[in-house]
Design an enzyme around this catalytic site. Sequence first.
Site, short mmCIF file in Angstrom:
data_model
loop_
_atom_site.label_atom_id
_atom_site.label_comp_id
_atom_site.label_asym_id
_atom_site.label_seq_id
_atom_site.Cartn_x
_atom_site.Cartn_y
_atom_site.Cartn_z
N GLY A 67 0.84 -1.20 0.00
CA GLY A 67 0.00 0.00 0.00
C GLY A 67 0.87 1.24 0.00
O GLY A 67 1.98 1.23 0.53
N GLN A 108 3.46 9.92 0.52
CA GLN A 108 4.70 9.17 0.76
C GLN A 108 5.70 9.33 -0.39
O GLN A 108 6.86 8.94 -0.25
CB GLN A 108 4.39 7.68 0.95
CG GLN A 108 3.63 7.38 2.23
CD GLN A 108 3.37 5.90 2.38
OE1 GLN A 108 2.34 5.40 1.94
NE2 GLN A 108 4.30 5.18 2.99
N CYS A 114 5.30 0.22 7.38
CA CYS A 114 5.08 1.33 6.46
C CYS A 114 6.38 1.62 5.72
O CYS A 114 7.45 1.67 6.35
CB CYS A 114 4.65 2.56 7.27
SG CYS A 114 4.38 4.04 6.29
N LEU A 115 6.28 1.83 4.41
CA LEU A 115 7.49 2.11 3.64
C LEU A 115 8.16 3.41 4.08
O LEU A 115 9.34 3.59 3.85
CB LEU A 115 7.15 2.17 2.14
CG LEU A 115 6.80 0.81 1.50
CD1 LEU A 115 6.28 1.01 0.09
CD2 LEU A 115 7.99 -0.13 1.51
N HIS A 138 -4.90 2.30 7.09
CA HIS A 138 -3.51 2.78 7.23
C HIS A 138 -3.22 3.87 6.19
O HIS A 138 -2.68 4.93 6.53
CB HIS A 138 -2.56 1.58 7.05
CG HIS A 138 -1.11 1.93 7.07
ND1 HIS A 138 -0.26 1.57 8.10
CD2 HIS A 138 -0.33 2.62 6.17
CE1 HIS A 138 0.96 2.03 7.83
NE2 HIS A 138 0.94 2.66 6.66
N GLU A 139 -3.61 3.61 4.94
CA GLU A 139 -3.32 4.57 3.86
C GLU A 139 -4.18 5.83 3.99
O GLU A 139 -3.71 6.93 3.69
CB GLU A 139 -3.52 3.93 2.48
CG GLU A 139 -2.64 2.72 2.19
CD GLU A 139 -1.16 2.93 2.45
OE1 GLU A 139 -0.69 4.08 2.40
OE2 GLU A 139 -0.48 1.93 2.75
N HIS A 147 -2.65 8.35 6.20
CA HIS A 147 -1.60 9.16 5.55
C HIS A 147 -2.20 10.43 4.94
O HIS A 147 -1.57 11.48 4.92
CB HIS A 147 -0.92 8.37 4.43
CG HIS A 147 0.18 7.46 4.90
ND1 HIS A 147 1.33 7.92 5.50
CD2 HIS A 147 0.33 6.11 4.82
CE1 HIS A 147 2.13 6.90 5.78
NE2 HIS A 147 1.54 5.78 5.37
C1 Y12 Z 1 -1.20 -3.88 6.73
C2 Y12 Z 1 -0.46 -2.97 7.41
C3 Y12 Z 1 0.07 -1.88 6.78
C4 Y12 Z 1 -0.19 -1.68 5.44
C5 Y12 Z 1 0.35 -0.46 4.78
C6 Y12 Z 1 1.30 -0.75 3.67
N1 Y12 Z 1 2.60 -1.09 4.19
C7 Y12 Z 1 3.57 -1.59 3.40
O1 Y12 Z 1 3.36 -1.79 2.22
C8 Y12 Z 1 4.87 -1.85 4.06
C9 Y12 Z 1 5.89 -2.35 3.38
C10 Y12 Z 1 7.21 -2.58 3.93
C11 Y12 Z 1 8.18 -3.15 3.11
C12 Y12 Z 1 9.46 -3.35 3.58
O2 Y12 Z 1 10.46 -3.84 2.75
C13 Y12 Z 1 10.72 -5.20 2.65
O3 Y12 Z 1 10.06 -6.01 3.26
C14 Y12 Z 1 11.80 -5.59 1.74
C15 Y12 Z 1 9.80 -3.02 4.87
O4 Y12 Z 1 11.09 -3.33 5.33
C16 Y12 Z 1 12.06 -2.40 5.38
O5 Y12 Z 1 11.83 -1.26 5.17
C17 Y12 Z 1 13.42 -2.88 5.73
C18 Y12 Z 1 8.85 -2.43 5.69
C19 Y12 Z 1 7.57 -2.20 5.22
C20 Y12 Z 1 -0.94 -2.58 4.78
C21 Y12 Z 1 -1.44 -3.69 5.42
CO CO Z 2 2.29 3.87 5.56
#
Ligand code: Y12
Ligand code: CO
Length: 175
Positions: A45, A50, A95-96, A137-138, A141
């Site tokens: 997401g 962001q 969260c990214l 969550h989004e 933001h």
């Molecule tokens: C449930 C909870 C939160 C959401 C919001 C969207 N969140 C993400 O897409 C988070 C992604 C994410 C990716 C990462 O990178 C890797 O895994 C390679 C990460 O790790 C690092 O930054 C090291 C952290 C978060 C949607 C549903």
């Molecule tokens: Co986020």
Amino acid sequence: MNLNIVEYPDKKLKEKSLKVELFNEELHTLLDGMYNVMINSNGIGLAAIQVAHAKRVLILSIPDEEGEQNREDLIEMINPLITKKSGESVYQEGCLSVPSFYEDIVRYESISVNYQDRDGNTQKIEADGLLSIAIQHEMDHLEGILFIDRLSYSRRKKFEKEYKRMQKEKKSSKI
Ligand code: Y12
Ligand code: CO
């Protein structure tokens, strides 16, 4: 479009995003750019703020049963509004914009959302499970709220300490 992820503690993430009025090529370019950034960063997401665009735009790519993120399943929401909410669920969110940090957050279990698609058509979705959590969550933001803003005082203090330490380590490993 060259887009980069804005990371906490950048103040940009606190901005309230503005309603989208024009459903034009510029919006479509932003949406396509956001998709590339999200997928390349292993995200499910992403909100426009962001990538430093204060517009009420978010995208979601929830993995299927095989764990695959299919482009056809991509949801693009413009100007979303929650019209119904019920129940409660807890999920460990990430969260990214807050890399390497995950915490349990309480959200509504089920929601109904009205929104517009990239062409300005009105859409409605009923969501529960991971999709419901991701939308909430989004949508936070869009109001300048991060999931870490929902932590208790003591958990937030712990986060700030750990995050500062991680940023220091990141900096010194780059030298
Ligand atoms: C449930 C909870 C939160 C959401 C919001 C969207 N969140 C993400 O897409 C988070 C992604 C994410 C990716 C990462 O990178 C890797 O895994 C390679 C990460 O790790 C690092 O930054 C090291 C952290 C978060 C949607 C549903
Ligand atoms: Co986020």
